[in-house]
Motif scaffolding. Structure first.
Motif, PDB file in Angstrom:
ATOM      1  N   ILE A  91     -78.195  18.296  13.913  1.00  0.00           N
ATOM      2  CA  ILE A  91     -78.286  19.204  12.759  1.00  0.00           C
ATOM      3  C   ILE A  91     -79.468  18.835  11.859  1.00  0.00           C
ATOM      4  O   ILE A  91     -80.236  19.699  11.427  1.00  0.00           O
ATOM      5  CB  ILE A  91     -76.950  19.188  11.964  1.00  0.00           C
ATOM      6  CG1 ILE A  91     -75.817  19.726  12.838  1.00  0.00           C
ATOM      7  CG2 ILE A  91     -77.068  19.996  10.672  1.00  0.00           C
ATOM      8  CD1 ILE A  91     -75.995  21.161  13.317  1.00  0.00           C
ATOM      9  N   ARG A  92     -79.631  17.527  11.599  1.00  0.00           N
ATOM     10  CA  ARG A  92     -80.745  17.114  10.726  1.00  0.00           C
ATOM     11  C   ARG A  92     -82.082  17.490  11.361  1.00  0.00           C
ATOM     12  O   ARG A  92     -83.015  17.904  10.704  1.00  0.00           O
ATOM     13  CB  ARG A  92     -80.689  15.612  10.448  1.00  0.00           C
ATOM     14  CG  ARG A  92     -79.782  15.279   9.270  1.00  0.00           C
ATOM     15  CD  ARG A  92     -79.969  13.865   8.763  1.00  0.00           C
ATOM     16  NE  ARG A  92     -79.683  12.877   9.789  1.00  0.00           N
ATOM     17  CZ  ARG A  92     -80.588  12.086  10.358  1.00  0.00           C
ATOM     18  NH1 ARG A  92     -81.848  12.158  10.015  1.00  0.00           N
ATOM     19  NH2 ARG A  92     -80.242  11.223  11.285  1.00  0.00           N
ATOM     20  N   LYS A  95     -82.798  21.185  11.070  1.00  0.00           N
ATOM     21  CA  LYS A  95     -83.189  21.494   9.685  1.00  0.00           C
ATOM     22  C   LYS A  95     -84.631  21.058   9.439  1.00  0.00           C
ATOM     23  O   LYS A  95     -85.428  21.783   8.844  1.00  0.00           O
ATOM     24  CB  LYS A  95     -82.231  20.759   8.746  1.00  0.00           C
ATOM     25  CG  LYS A  95     -82.198  21.275   7.347  1.00  0.00           C
ATOM     26  CD  LYS A  95     -81.029  20.680   6.596  1.00  0.00           C
ATOM     27  CE  LYS A  95     -81.350  20.654   5.129  1.00  0.00           C
ATOM     28  NZ  LYS A  95     -80.762  19.531   4.443  1.00  0.00           N
ATOM     29  N   ILE A 109     -74.692  24.462   6.635  1.00  0.00           N
ATOM     30  CA  ILE A 109     -73.923  23.283   7.084  1.00  0.00           C
ATOM     31  C   ILE A 109     -72.532  23.298   6.450  1.00  0.00           C
ATOM     32  O   ILE A 109     -71.516  23.079   7.119  1.00  0.00           O
ATOM     33  CB  ILE A 109     -74.695  21.990   6.725  1.00  0.00           C
ATOM     34  CG1 ILE A 109     -75.940  21.905   7.602  1.00  0.00           C
ATOM     35  CG2 ILE A 109     -73.809  20.755   6.875  1.00  0.00           C
ATOM     36  CD1 ILE A 109     -76.947  20.856   7.172  1.00  0.00           C
ATOM     37  N   LEU A 114     -69.869  21.809   9.209  1.00  0.00           N
ATOM     38  CA  LEU A 114     -70.504  20.859  10.137  1.00  0.00           C
ATOM     39  C   LEU A 114     -70.449  19.423   9.621  1.00  0.00           C
ATOM     40  O   LEU A 114     -70.478  18.472  10.409  1.00  0.00           O
ATOM     41  CB  LEU A 114     -71.961  21.284  10.388  1.00  0.00           C
ATOM     42  CG  LEU A 114     -72.106  22.575  11.200  1.00  0.00           C
ATOM     43  CD1 LEU A 114     -73.556  23.066  11.199  1.00  0.00           C
ATOM     44  CD2 LEU A 114     -71.658  22.352  12.637  1.00  0.00           C
ATOM     45  N   VAL A 133     -71.619  24.117  16.472  1.00  0.00           N
ATOM     46  CA  VAL A 133     -72.857  23.341  16.316  1.00  0.00           C
ATOM     47  C   VAL A 133     -74.056  24.158  16.825  1.00  0.00           C
ATOM     48  O   VAL A 133     -75.095  24.230  16.164  1.00  0.00           O
ATOM     49  CB  VAL A 133     -72.763  21.984  17.069  1.00  0.00           C
ATOM     50  CG1 VAL A 133     -74.121  21.301  17.161  1.00  0.00           C
ATOM     51  CG2 VAL A 133     -71.760  21.070  16.376  1.00  0.00           C
ATOM     52  N   GLY A 136     -74.885  26.785  14.394  1.00  0.00           N
ATOM     53  CA  GLY A 136     -75.531  26.142  13.232  1.00  0.00           C
ATOM     54  C   GLY A 136     -77.008  25.885  13.506  1.00  0.00           C
ATOM     55  O   GLY A 136     -77.874  26.214  12.684  1.00  0.00           O
ATOM     56  N   VAL A 137     -77.308  25.326  14.657  1.00  0.00           N
ATOM     57  CA  VAL A 137     -78.705  25.045  15.015  1.00  0.00           C
ATOM     58  C   VAL A 137     -79.506  26.349  15.041  1.00  0.00           C
ATOM     59  O   VAL A 137     -80.634  26.415  14.553  1.00  0.00           O
ATOM     60  CB  VAL A 137     -78.772  24.317  16.385  1.00  0.00           C
ATOM     61  CG1 VAL A 137     -80.199  24.248  16.900  1.00  0.00           C
ATOM     62  CG2 VAL A 137     -78.182  22.920  16.261  1.00  0.00           C
ATOM     63  N   LEU A 140     -80.078  27.586  11.408  1.00  0.00           N
ATOM     64  CA  LEU A 140     -81.006  26.698  10.681  1.00  0.00           C
ATOM     65  C   LEU A 140     -82.455  26.963  11.077  1.00  0.00           C
ATOM     66  O   LEU A 140     -83.369  26.707  10.306  1.00  0.00           O
ATOM     67  CB  LEU A 140     -80.656  25.229  10.959  1.00  0.00           C
ATOM     68  CG  LEU A 140     -79.408  24.703  10.242  1.00  0.00           C
ATOM     69  CD1 LEU A 140     -78.982  23.359  10.832  1.00  0.00           C
ATOM     70  CD2 LEU A 140     -79.639  24.559   8.740  1.00  0.00           C
TER      71      LEU A 140
END
Ligand SMILES: Nc1ncnc2c1ncn2[C@@H]1O[C@H](COP(=O)(O)OP(=O)(O)OP(=O)(O)O)[C@@H](O)[C@H]1O
Length: 205
Positions: A91-92, A95, A109, A114, A133, A136-137, A140
């Motif tokens: 995730i980081r 981003k 997030i 997440l 997930v 989310g990716v 982002l």
């Protein structure tokens, strides 16, 4: 001279073969800016193959697919990350690689829940959590075209409702064009308003 191109996908005289057999064909079609397009058809008819072609990952076909979107993000049907990778890292990194602001990134997030998965390795997540997930990716990365291949399998009803409420608002507010393959009529009704059918080796609308 730079010629402005509308954000859309233009399809002309398309024919896809698997070996010597035609898998499907399509004469003419446009997927327009901010369309929310569902794709339906029986198993094995060629939906995933078509998505790969729209995303530019499969270029072996006759005819033309012109994808004029700037940032296409494809969420595949199956896993994308190795099991040993930490969710926090996945995730980081997504981003970091994006131009998304901290406020927007943290909002995604938070809305997808997440944070509660950050300490886990990807391989320890349930099937549904892995899908969240991946979504989310995708978000982002700030796509203008989001392609989802059966992206919500394995997610329980409560989480699904929350996720769809959030996704609908996010897609609307961020002017995302959506292409979504699913066998689930409810999911299609909630997220899309147009439909592409693949049947008898033809793509119809
Ligand atoms: N590279 C390839 N080589 C051989 N056959 C292929 C290849 N790619 C796709 N196919 C075949 O094309 C057909 C369509 O596959 P595809 O995965 O696109 O179907 P689908 O409609 O997405 O199915 P499902 O709903 O089960 O996910 C299948 O019969 C598959 O075996």
């Amino acid at each position: 001279m730079y010629k402005y191109k509308k954000k859309e996908i233009i399809i002309n005289d398309l024919k896809k073969y698997v070996g010597n057999e035609v898998l499907f064909e399509c004469e003419q079609f446009r997927i327009k800016y901010r369309d929310r397009m569902g794709i339906v058809g029986n198993s094995g008819i060629g939906k995933t193959t078509f998505l790969n072609m729209l995303a530019g990952l499969d270029k072996k076909f006759d005819g033309i697919i012109e994808n004029n979107f700037n940032r296409t993000f494809f969420v595949p049907q199956f896993d994308e990350f190795p099991n040993w990778l930490g969710v926090n890292y996945i995730i980081r990194r997504a981003k970091h690689l994006s131009k998304i602001s901290d406020i927007q990134g943290n909002f995604i997030i938070d809305q997808l829940g997440l944070n509660s998965l950050f300490q886990q390795k990807y391989g320890t997540l349930s099937g549904g959590q892995r899908k969240v997930v991946l979504v989310g990716v995708a978000l982002l990365s700030l796509p203008d075209l989001l392609i989802l291949d059966e992206a919500f399998n394995g997610i329980d009803d409560n989480k699904r409702r929350e996720l769809f409420t959030f996704l609908n608002k996010w897609i609307e507010n961020n002017k995302i064009t959506l292409i979504f393959v699913s066998h689930n009529k409810n999911d299609l009704a909630l997220l899309t308003n147009k439909v592409i059918k693949i049947k008898n080796k033809r793509i119809t609308f």
